[in-house]
Scaffold this active site. Structure first.
Site, PDB file in Angstrom:
ATOM      1  N   HIS B 223       0.851  -1.184   0.000  1.00 47.79           N
ATOM      2  CA  HIS B 223       0.000   0.000   0.000  1.00 47.79           C
ATOM      3  C   HIS B 223       0.879   1.222   0.000  1.00 47.79           C
ATOM      4  O   HIS B 223       1.812   1.321   0.787  1.00 47.79           O
ATOM      5  CB  HIS B 223      -0.888   0.019   1.252  1.00 47.79           C
ATOM      6  CG  HIS B 223      -1.964  -0.996   1.207  1.00 47.79           C
ATOM      7  ND1 HIS B 223      -3.006  -0.917   0.318  1.00 47.79           N
ATOM      8  CD2 HIS B 223      -2.161  -2.130   1.926  1.00 47.79           C
ATOM      9  CE1 HIS B 223      -3.807  -1.965   0.493  1.00 47.79           C
ATOM     10  NE2 HIS B 223      -3.323  -2.707   1.466  1.00 47.79           N
ATOM     11  N   CYS B 265      -0.575   2.004  -4.913  1.00 46.62           N
ATOM     12  CA  CYS B 265      -1.319   3.210  -5.287  1.00 46.62           C
ATOM     13  C   CYS B 265      -0.349   4.372  -5.355  1.00 46.62           C
ATOM     14  O   CYS B 265       0.573   4.449  -4.555  1.00 46.62           O
ATOM     15  CB  CYS B 265      -2.377   3.523  -4.226  1.00 46.62           C
ATOM     16  SG  CYS B 265      -3.506   2.172  -3.967  1.00 46.62           S
TER      17      CYS B 265
END
Lengths: 525, 334
Positions: B223, B265
């Protein structure tokens, strides 16, 4: 009005504020300063800078024994002077009576060399050029085993010059030392192992079918006979630790084609790169942290005998071995095919001489040991009955390594200084400081020794300096991550001090008020 | 693929492209100073980076040779995939003369833990499998996986990790070798690994023993956010720290070229601050974009793999050790 009267009646308020301010400044700030400064050992930044900017060169003394035509000598001096990292000091003398006798009486180059080496004592790191009388029946340029070069006055200047340059230092090594970046497009440069103080040499014998062939090879004897003399010679330059092992039931996953023309199985060149990876895990290279060189002797499987490596043009390689840059070498040792009714496993003895000479050839290429193979018209004499290196080869290797070390040390120490300078609150422990000081001292000594041509001292200093510089650079406490940058320092201390300082600063107003009051009172009085 | 910006910074040339093809991959060429010998940006920018698995011999023939040469002549740029960039190759360059590396390493990092991040473990194990199959030996792969999905009590297929709902391949396999596992995957360990400042007692399998001829593949997944990557739900590594670590590696000549692939991301923010030469960075999403997962496996109950890695694997699964596919084709396919 009342406030001023209050102030006049209570000067204690102002004195209290002043007291707070004084305590804060005089006691608080120094205490905070001393309790939060990190311990930083002093490092010799300026010395490192001065040493980095010094140009380094090796000094090699060349003595010419005998008389050469003066133009030859001048041209030789000029062409040698163009070598970048080596400075030559030429001198000349006439041969003594014994030397002249030896020159005239020598029949073969080996005999001549033997006599002359005993008579002419050349110090380590120097070279001597002996001019032969015209009448001798000998090649134009002959390189002896002990730092002597024999030339005829009619020798080609270019050949002599390139011989001297190659003997003194590998030309790629000298270019690398100057530019200090990996040399692109140079296969030879990529082949060399990175310069480290010690290497682990592992000899591996791979027997994929031990149930068919029982290999009898006395590795210990082979190593003692062939490899140990070289290892002992190289002790001061680079420490080699030799081990050997046998790997059973592991084969190279290759698919050779049967070649009708040569009546053997042909292993094409393009399959070679894919063979090492499968076996690398089994070679035990994870056991030690020193850089390692592997030499693998492979006995082909029964159904792939005899196995030969074919070059790109389809012709079999006479040496049947290949070199892997910076890693080692692999050789394929064919054994005779089994007779139909022999009982398995059949005993097979290996050709120790072939194996060890291949190993030595690979080692020469990897280390790299200077050689004059590429120069035509030169006869190079080797040591008799021994695999030991000649003295000039040892010198050449030492010089190349010293140059590599010097540039490595410079980079390491410069980088360390930058890192330490960038992060002002990085702790520099005494250990690291000690190493850096030691490294800088030895570095200076090494530079001086190379400039004066003392090669053995230079090697010693350089190795020690390199080890210390690397230890300091890779010390676990030098991690930038552990220390917060400057802007985070403010984020930590501002919330601490601001709530305390604001009231004090505001109350200084009272102090100033009092001062002005007293000064106006004085004025009015 | 269109060239959006070309600017000369610090004597190097930077080219940034927009999104291309399926999966929104972006890439950026970081040119070495040598390329600045060619003055004008409208000239050829020859930067060739080769990632070869299993090539040890010199001259090494290409084994899965992923190679890119970007020739930037604005007028004649290739405008869309699948036209490969190889169309504008330099003509007279032979295979061997461009090789400057002698060995390959891979550092594969998965930074997230917990069962619902199954897909990150599947990502990194799939890359591990591809890289190992194409020839980099285990001794030169550093695998950092923060959580163990195969032995997780919530795994309905114990001892396996799949990257596909059809469960074709068990990427956990029989011979996976994880070097940093569980709570050992921390920012500090990662930076120590890259810069080489490990405690003296660290075993050799946990060290990155590269030299100046090594090409390294660094693959990170997990992440991420704008400028950072989350490690283990408790700490972050910023793009500045990563750039500094690479610079320390460059100064000590611990790499020849780095291929940095990141699947998180806002991944493009992670390579923004790189200032060392010879790094090719491929990110799965631009700043402000999310990197999405590909599909869910109802039998296991979690998302199985991310889109970027899914397409990357589609390409890699079809590569064999002696194929001649190029990095341009890889980029265009993701």
């Amino acid at each position: 009005m009342s406030k001023e009267e209050d102030n006049a009646k209570n000067p204690e308020g102002a004195w209290a504020a002043a007291g707070f301010a004084v305590v804060l400044l005089v006691v608080g700030v120094p205490v905070w300063w001393f309790t939060t400064t990190v311990y930083r050992a002093q490092l010799p930044y300026s010395t490192i800078e001065t040493l980095s900017s010094q140009l380094r060169h090796h000094t090699v003394g060349v003595t010419i024994i005998g008389s050469l035509p003066p133009s030859f000598q001048e041209d030789l001096v000029k062409s040698l002077g163009s070598m970048q990292s080596v400075k030559f000091l030429m001198s000349q003398r006439q041969p003594t009576k014994e030397e002249r006798q030896a020159l005239h009486s020598g029949k073969t180059p080996d005999e001549l060399d033997r006599h002359m080496s005993q008579l002419v004592r050349v110090a380590a790191g120097m070279l001597a050029v002996v001019v032969l009388p015209e009448a001798m029946e000998i090649k134009e340029v002959v390189v002896g085993t002990d730092r002597l070069i024999y030339i005829k006055p009619t020798a080609d200047l270019q050949v002599v010059s390139s011989v001297v340059r190659n003997m003194v230092m590998d030309p790629l090594a000298s270019r690398y030392a100057f530019t200090n970046r990996p040399l692109h497009h140079k296969k030879e440069a990529m082949r060399q192992v990175p310069t480290e103080p010690g290497y682990d040499v592992t000899l591996t014998l791979m027997v994929p079918e031990p149930h068919r062939t029982k290999i009898e090879w006395d590795a210990r004897a082979a190593v003692t006979d062939y490899l140990s003399p070289v290892v002992k010679q190289l002790e001061n330059v680079s420490k080699l630790t030799v081990r050997s092992q046998v790997l059973y039931m592991t084969g190279l996953s290759v698919s050779p084609q049967w070649s009708e023309a040569h009546k053997h199985y042909a292993l094409p060149e393009n399959q070679l790169p894919l063979t090492i990876n499968a076996i690398e895990a089994k070679l035990g290279s994870f056991v030690w942290t020193r850089p390692s060189l592997h030499f693998v002797v492979y006995i082909p499987r029964e159904k792939q005998l005899p196995l030969h490596i074919h070059a790109a043009d389809g012709s079999p390689l006479p040496s049947n071995s290949f070199l892997v840059p910076r890693w080692g070498g692999v050789m394929i040792h064919n054994v005779p095919t089994a007779a139909p009714n022999v009982s398995l496993p059949r005993p097979v003895t290996l050709d120790s001489h072939w194996i060890m000479s291949t190993v030595l050839t690979h080692l020469h290429r990897l280390l790299p040991i200077p050689s004059l193979r590429e120069i035509e018209g030169v006869e190079t004499l080797a040591m008799k009955d021994s695999s030991m290196l000649t003295a000039w080869q040892l010198d050449g290797l030492a010089r190349a390594r010293v140059s590599a070390y010097l540039s490595n040390i410079r980079i390491t120490l410069q980088s360390l200084c930058e890192l330490v300078g960038e992060i002002s609150n990085m702790v520099i422990s005494d250990e690291v400081g000690g190493w850096v000081w030691g490294a800088v001292e030895e570095w200076e000594e090494c530079g001086r020794a190379t400039r004066e041509g003392r090669l053995q001292d230079a090697t010693l200093y350089c190795t020690r300096s390199f080890t210390q510089a690397d230890a300091a650079f890779f010390h676990p406490s030098m991690l930038a991550l552990l220390y917060f940058p400057d802007n985070q320092k403010y984020a930590i201390y501002v919330p601490l001090f601001l709530p305390v300082s604001i009231p004090v600063l505001l109350s200084l107003k009272m102090v100033f008020g009092l001062c002005r009051k007293s000064s106006t009172k004085e004025k009015s009085e | 693929m269109r060239l959006q910006e070309l600017a000369m910074i610090d004597g190097g040339y930077w080219a940034q492209t927009g999104s291309l093809g399926v999966g929104e991959a972006t890439w950026r060429i970081n040119m070495e100073r040598v390329a600045t010998a060619l003055r004008s940006p409208w000239h050829t920018l020859g930067a060739s980076y080769t990632l070869e698995s299993g090539a040890h011999l010199s001259p090494p023939p290409p084994a899965c040779s992923l190679r890119i040469t970007a020739r930037v002549r604005l007028a004649s740029l290739v405008t869309s995939c699948p036209g490969p960039l190889s169309v504008v190759y330099d003509q007279g360059v032979s295979e061997t003369s461009e090789k400057t590396h002698t060995n390959n390493w891979a550092v594969l990092v998965d930074t997230s833990r917990f069962w619902f991040n199954y897909r990150h473990v599947a990502n990194v194990l799939s890359m591990y499998r591809s890289v190992k199959r194409l020839g980099i030996p285990d001794s030169q792969i550093i695998l950092m996986v923060a959580d163990d999905m195969a032995c997780n009590p919530r795994n309905p297929r114990p001892a396996t990790v799949f990257n596909n709902a059809h469960q074709h391949i068990n990427v956990y396999g029989e011979d996976v070798e994880v070097d940093y596992r569980g709570y050992e995957v921390t920012v500090e360990n990662f930076v120590r690994l890259l810069t080489g400042r490990l405690a003296p007692s660290t075993p050799r399998s946990k060290r990155l023993l590269t030299d100046d001829g090594s090409n390294i593949l660094i693959y990170m997944t997990g992440h991420g956010g704008d400028g950072f990557l989350k490690f283990q739900d408790s700490e972050e590594i910023t793009n500045v720290e990563l750039a500094d670590a690479f610079e320390q590696m460059w100064q000590k000549k611990r790499y020849n070229e780095i291929l940095f692939i990141i699947d998180t991301c806002q991944a493009a923010s992670m390579y923004e601050h790189f200032y060392s030469p010879n790094i090719l960075a491929i990110a799965s999403s631009l700043v402000g974009e999310d990197s999405l997962s590909h599909h869910v496996d109802p039998a296991i109950g979690v998302y199985i793999i991310d889109r970027f890695t899914y397409y990357a694997l589609e390409f890699l699964e079809r590569v064999t050790p002696d194929s001649k596919k190029t990095l341009a084709q890889f980029v265009c396919s993701t």
